[in-house]
Scaffold this motif. Sequence first.
Motif, PDB file in Angstrom:
ATOM      1  N   ILE A   2       0.964  -1.233  -0.087  1.00 13.78           N
ATOM      2  CA  ILE A   2       0.009  -0.023  -0.017  1.00 13.78           C
ATOM      3  C   ILE A   2       1.038   1.181   0.018  1.00 13.78           C
ATOM      4  CG2 ILE A   2      -1.692   1.348   1.136  1.00 13.78           C
ATOM      5  CD1 ILE A   2      -2.782  -1.368   2.634  1.00 13.78           C
ATOM      6  N   ILE A   3       0.695   2.066  -0.975  1.00 18.79           N
ATOM      7  CA  ILE A   3       1.374   3.455  -0.934  1.00 18.79           C
ATOM      8  C   ILE A   3       0.424   4.455  -0.701  1.00 18.79           C
ATOM      9  CG2 ILE A   3       2.661   4.851  -2.477  1.00 18.79           C
ATOM     10  CD1 ILE A   3       3.589   2.709  -4.043  1.00 18.79           C
ATOM     11  N   ALA A   4       0.541   5.392   0.631  1.00 18.57           N
ATOM     12  CA  ALA A   4      -0.266   6.176   0.973  1.00 18.57           C
ATOM     13  C   ALA A   4       0.251   7.594   0.631  1.00 18.57           C
ATOM     14  CB  ALA A   4      -0.317   6.205   2.573  1.00 18.57           C
ATOM     15  N   ILE A   5      -0.262   8.603  -0.294  1.00 17.85           N
ATOM     16  CA  ILE A   5       0.459   9.820  -0.597  1.00 17.85           C
ATOM     17  C   ILE A   5      -0.827  10.614  -0.199  1.00 17.85           C
ATOM     18  CG2 ILE A   5       0.869  10.965  -2.567  1.00 17.85           C
ATOM     19  CD1 ILE A   5       1.493   8.364  -4.043  1.00 17.85           C
ATOM     20  N   ASP A   6      -0.134  11.777   0.612  1.00 13.55           N
ATOM     21  CA  ASP A   6      -0.772  12.964   1.065  1.00 13.55           C
ATOM     22  C   ASP A   6      -0.319  14.042   0.753  1.00 13.55           C
ATOM     23  OD1 ASP A   6      -3.031  11.619   2.552  1.00 13.55           O
ATOM     24  OD2 ASP A   6      -1.362  10.633   3.776  1.00 13.55           O
ATOM     25  N   GLY A   7      -1.185  15.160   0.870  1.00 13.98           N
ATOM     26  CA  GLY A   7      -0.522  16.621   0.588  1.00 13.98           C
ATOM     27  C   GLY A   7      -1.543  17.492   0.460  1.00 13.98           C
ATOM     28  N   PRO A   8      -1.051  18.808   0.413  1.00 13.62           N
ATOM     29  CA  PRO A   8      -2.062  20.047   0.379  1.00 13.62           C
ATOM     30  C   PRO A   8      -2.580  19.892  -1.044  1.00 13.62           C
ATOM     31  CG  PRO A   8       0.225  20.796   0.481  1.00 13.62           C
ATOM     32  CD  PRO A   8       0.289  19.304   0.544  1.00 13.62           C
ATOM     33  N   ALA A   9      -3.581  20.902  -1.584  1.00 12.67           N
ATOM     34  CA  ALA A   9      -4.208  21.101  -2.704  1.00 12.67           C
ATOM     35  C   ALA A   9      -3.055  21.558  -3.841  1.00 12.67           C
ATOM     36  CB  ALA A   9      -5.187  22.359  -2.461  1.00 12.67           C
ATOM     37  N   ALA A  10      -3.065  20.803  -5.057  1.00  8.43           N
ATOM     38  CA  ALA A  10      -2.361  20.959  -6.183  1.00  8.43           C
ATOM     39  C   ALA A  10      -0.763  20.927  -5.713  1.00  8.43           C
ATOM     40  CB  ALA A  10      -2.590  22.693  -6.511  1.00  8.43           C
ATOM     41  N   ALA A 123       0.219   1.358   6.208  1.00 10.54           N
ATOM     42  CA  ALA A 123       0.881   1.420   4.815  1.00 10.54           C
ATOM     43  C   ALA A 123       2.215   1.118   4.774  1.00 10.54           C
ATOM     44  CB  ALA A 123       0.356   2.644   3.995  1.00 10.54           C
ATOM     45  N   GLU A 124       2.792   0.387   3.997  1.00 12.82           N
ATOM     46  CA  GLU A 124       4.273  -0.076   3.723  1.00 12.82           C
ATOM     47  C   GLU A 124       4.831   1.352   3.576  1.00 12.82           C
ATOM     48  OE1 GLU A 124       4.664  -3.180   1.326  1.00 12.82           O
ATOM     49  OE2 GLU A 124       6.829  -3.466   1.431  1.00 12.82           O
ATOM     50  N   VAL A 125       4.466   2.223   2.547  1.00 15.52           N
ATOM     51  CA  VAL A 125       5.166   3.423   2.113  1.00 15.52           C
ATOM     52  C   VAL A 125       3.988   4.507   2.341  1.00 15.52           C
ATOM     53  CG1 VAL A 125       6.099   4.552   0.182  1.00 15.52           C
ATOM     54  CG2 VAL A 125       6.161   2.052   0.410  1.00 15.52           C
ATOM     55  N   LYS A 126       4.627   5.655   2.756  1.00 20.29           N
ATOM     56  CA  LYS A 126       4.093   6.875   3.374  1.00 20.29           C
ATOM     57  C   LYS A 126       4.804   8.004   2.748  1.00 20.29           C
ATOM     58  CE  LYS A 126       1.902   4.976   7.462  1.00 20.29           C
ATOM     59  NZ  LYS A 126       1.252   5.312   8.648  1.00 20.29           N
ATOM     60  N   LEU A 127       3.853   8.689   1.832  1.00 22.06           N
ATOM     61  CA  LEU A 127       4.724   9.990   1.063  1.00 22.06           C
ATOM     62  C   LEU A 127       3.904  11.231   1.398  1.00 22.06           C
ATOM     63  CD1 LEU A 127       5.824   8.757  -2.525  1.00 22.06           C
ATOM     64  CD2 LEU A 127       7.106   8.666  -0.324  1.00 22.06           C
ATOM     65  N   PHE A 128       4.424  12.193   1.822  1.00 21.19           N
ATOM     66  CA  PHE A 128       3.956  13.410   1.968  1.00 21.19           C
ATOM     67  C   PHE A 128       4.439  14.613   0.971  1.00 21.19           C
ATOM     68  CE2 PHE A 128       2.757  17.527   4.021  1.00 21.19           C
ATOM     69  CZ  PHE A 128       1.412  17.376   4.403  1.00 21.19           C
ATOM     70  N   ILE A 129       3.705  14.989   0.068  1.00 26.27           N
ATOM     71  CA  ILE A 129       4.129  15.687  -1.048  1.00 26.27           C
ATOM     72  C   ILE A 129       3.708  17.079  -0.767  1.00 26.27           C
ATOM     73  CG2 ILE A 129       4.088  16.241  -3.593  1.00 26.27           C
ATOM     74  CD1 ILE A 129       4.809  13.159  -2.740  1.00 26.27           C
ATOM     75  N   ALA A 198      10.060  10.286  -6.216  1.00 22.09           N
ATOM     76  CA  ALA A 198       9.048   9.519  -5.508  1.00 22.09           C
ATOM     77  C   ALA A 198       9.511   8.132  -5.431  1.00 22.09           C
ATOM     78  CB  ALA A 198       7.637   9.856  -6.060  1.00 22.09           C
ATOM     79  N   LEU A 199       9.949   7.669  -6.702  1.00 22.53           N
ATOM     80  CA  LEU A 199      10.586   6.359  -7.122  1.00 22.53           C
ATOM     81  C   LEU A 199      11.429   5.890  -6.070  1.00 22.53           C
ATOM     82  CD1 LEU A 199      10.678   5.351 -10.764  1.00 22.53           C
ATOM     83  CD2 LEU A 199       9.133   4.501  -8.983  1.00 22.53           C
ATOM     84  N   ALA A 200      12.319   6.698  -5.879  1.00 26.17           N
ATOM     85  CA  ALA A 200      13.588   6.285  -5.133  1.00 26.17           C
ATOM     86  C   ALA A 200      13.287   6.479  -3.658  1.00 26.17           C
ATOM     87  CB  ALA A 200      14.669   7.563  -5.384  1.00 26.17           C
ATOM     88  N   LEU A 201      12.229   7.262  -3.146  1.00 20.74           N
ATOM     89  CA  LEU A 201      11.658   7.241  -1.853  1.00 20.74           C
ATOM     90  C   LEU A 201      10.950   5.733  -1.551  1.00 20.74           C
ATOM     91  CD1 LEU A 201      10.470  10.956  -1.320  1.00 20.74           C
ATOM     92  CD2 LEU A 201      12.839   9.627  -0.217  1.00 20.74           C
ATOM     93  N   VAL A 202      10.055   5.581  -2.640  1.00 17.60           N
ATOM     94  CA  VAL A 202       9.282   4.228  -2.472  1.00 17.60           C
ATOM     95  C   VAL A 202      10.308   3.091  -2.232  1.00 17.60           C
ATOM     96  CG1 VAL A 202       7.735   2.545  -3.327  1.00 17.60           C
ATOM     97  CG2 VAL A 202       7.461   5.214  -3.560  1.00 17.60           C
ATOM     98  N   ASP A 203      11.296   3.067  -3.012  1.00 17.06           N
ATOM     99  CA  ASP A 203      12.252   1.944  -3.075  1.00 17.06           C
ATOM    100  C   ASP A 203      13.098   1.730  -1.680  1.00 17.06           C
ATOM    101  OD1 ASP A 203      11.259   0.739  -5.440  1.00 17.06           O
ATOM    102  OD2 ASP A 203      12.727   1.923  -6.789  1.00 17.06           O
ATOM    103  N   GLU A 204      13.499   2.907  -1.207  1.00 16.26           N
ATOM    104  CA  GLU A 204      14.112   3.092  -0.139  1.00 16.26           C
ATOM    105  C   GLU A 204      13.426   2.627   1.014  1.00 16.26           C
ATOM    106  OE1 GLU A 204      15.259   7.231   0.800  1.00 16.26           O
ATOM    107  OE2 GLU A 204      14.923   6.696   2.894  1.00 16.26           O
ATOM    108  N   ARG A 205      12.075   2.876   1.227  1.00 15.75           N
ATOM    109  CA  ARG A 205      10.997   2.335   2.187  1.00 15.75           C
ATOM    110  C   ARG A 205      10.941   0.964   2.289  1.00 15.75           C
ATOM    111  NH1 ARG A 205       8.942   5.257   6.231  1.00 15.75           N
ATOM    112  NH2 ARG A 205      10.982   6.126   6.292  1.00 15.75           N
ATOM    113  N   ARG A 206      10.936   0.629   0.935  1.00 13.73           N
ATOM    114  CA  ARG A 206      10.480  -1.060   0.711  1.00 13.73           C
ATOM    115  C   ARG A 206      11.592  -1.950   0.980  1.00 13.73           C
ATOM    116  NH1 ARG A 206       8.842  -2.278  -5.150  1.00 13.73           N
ATOM    117  NH2 ARG A 206       7.746  -3.965  -4.467  1.00 13.73           N
ATOM    118  N   LYS A 207      12.884  -1.366   1.114  1.00 15.40           N
ATOM    119  CA  LYS A 207      13.905  -2.153   1.510  1.00 15.40           C
ATOM    120  C   LYS A 207      14.343  -2.296   2.939  1.00 15.40           C
ATOM    121  CE  LYS A 207      17.049  -0.643  -2.214  1.00 15.40           C
ATOM    122  NZ  LYS A 207      17.131   0.652  -2.727  1.00 15.40           N
ATOM    123  N   ILE A 208      13.434  -1.707   3.466  1.00 20.34           N
ATOM    124  CA  ILE A 208      13.588  -1.590   5.328  1.00 20.34           C
ATOM    125  C   ILE A 208      13.296  -2.888   5.586  1.00 20.34           C
ATOM    126  CG2 ILE A 208      12.808  -0.637   7.451  1.00 20.34           C
ATOM    127  CD1 ILE A 208      12.746   2.001   5.661  1.00 20.34           C
TER     128      ILE A 208
END
Length: 208
Positions: A2-10, A123-129, A198-208
């Motif tokens: 599960i990749i959870a992506i949050d962040g403000p409008a636009a 979620a395995e990966v959480k990004l805040f944009i 973003a790809l680099a961050l997802v891959d970094e998190r998946r290696k943990i």
Amino acid sequence: MIIAIDGPAASGKGTLAKRLAAHYGLPHLDTGLLYRAVARHVLDARARLDDAEAAERAAEALTAGDLNDAHLRDEGMGDAASIVSAHPGVRERLLAFQRDFAAQLPGAVLDGRDIGTVVCPLAEVKLFITATAEERARRRHLELVGRGVAADFTAILEDIRRRDERDRSRATAPLKPAADALTLDTTNLDADAAFRAALALVDERRKI
Ligand code: DC
């Protein structure tokens, strides 16, 4: 996964979510559409957006088909969605649909405001944009002008600031990064550079 992506409008989280979903072969849910569809129902019923009971009824009546209305992405609907999303009863009624979507195998990408904090806390990966309000307004303005829609930069910036403030300050599930989210500031990144980061961050998190 599960990749959870949050962040403000636009902030560009929707585009990133779509590209990550395509890259990993996962389904994607833009959860903002749920709140936009609730707002649409409330307006169609000629009720007020700040009427919690009307908004709860609308959330209860929502069907997956309601999310296909192309006009949900229209400019004014973002602010309307932000108003109905502040009602705790609305959020509660939309939770099961989002969690069911996230539970499908082999995983899913969801983007919104509270995915990492409330909808999918495991979620395995959480990004805040993020990106500055000015940069987000600049991108939104460019996009509208590119589509031939008359747009006023100052009005867009005000809308973004108002929405940020409302989404961050509400009592239930406010916009904020989860404690274990990785933050990506896209202010100085174009769409491709943001995707690579973003790809680099997802891959970094998946290696943990
Ligand atoms: O992502 P968006 O701009 O389409 O979202 C519209 C509004 O919906 C946003 O200002 C706040 C609300 N929202 C929310 O409260 N929680 C979510 N997970 C997604 C959107």
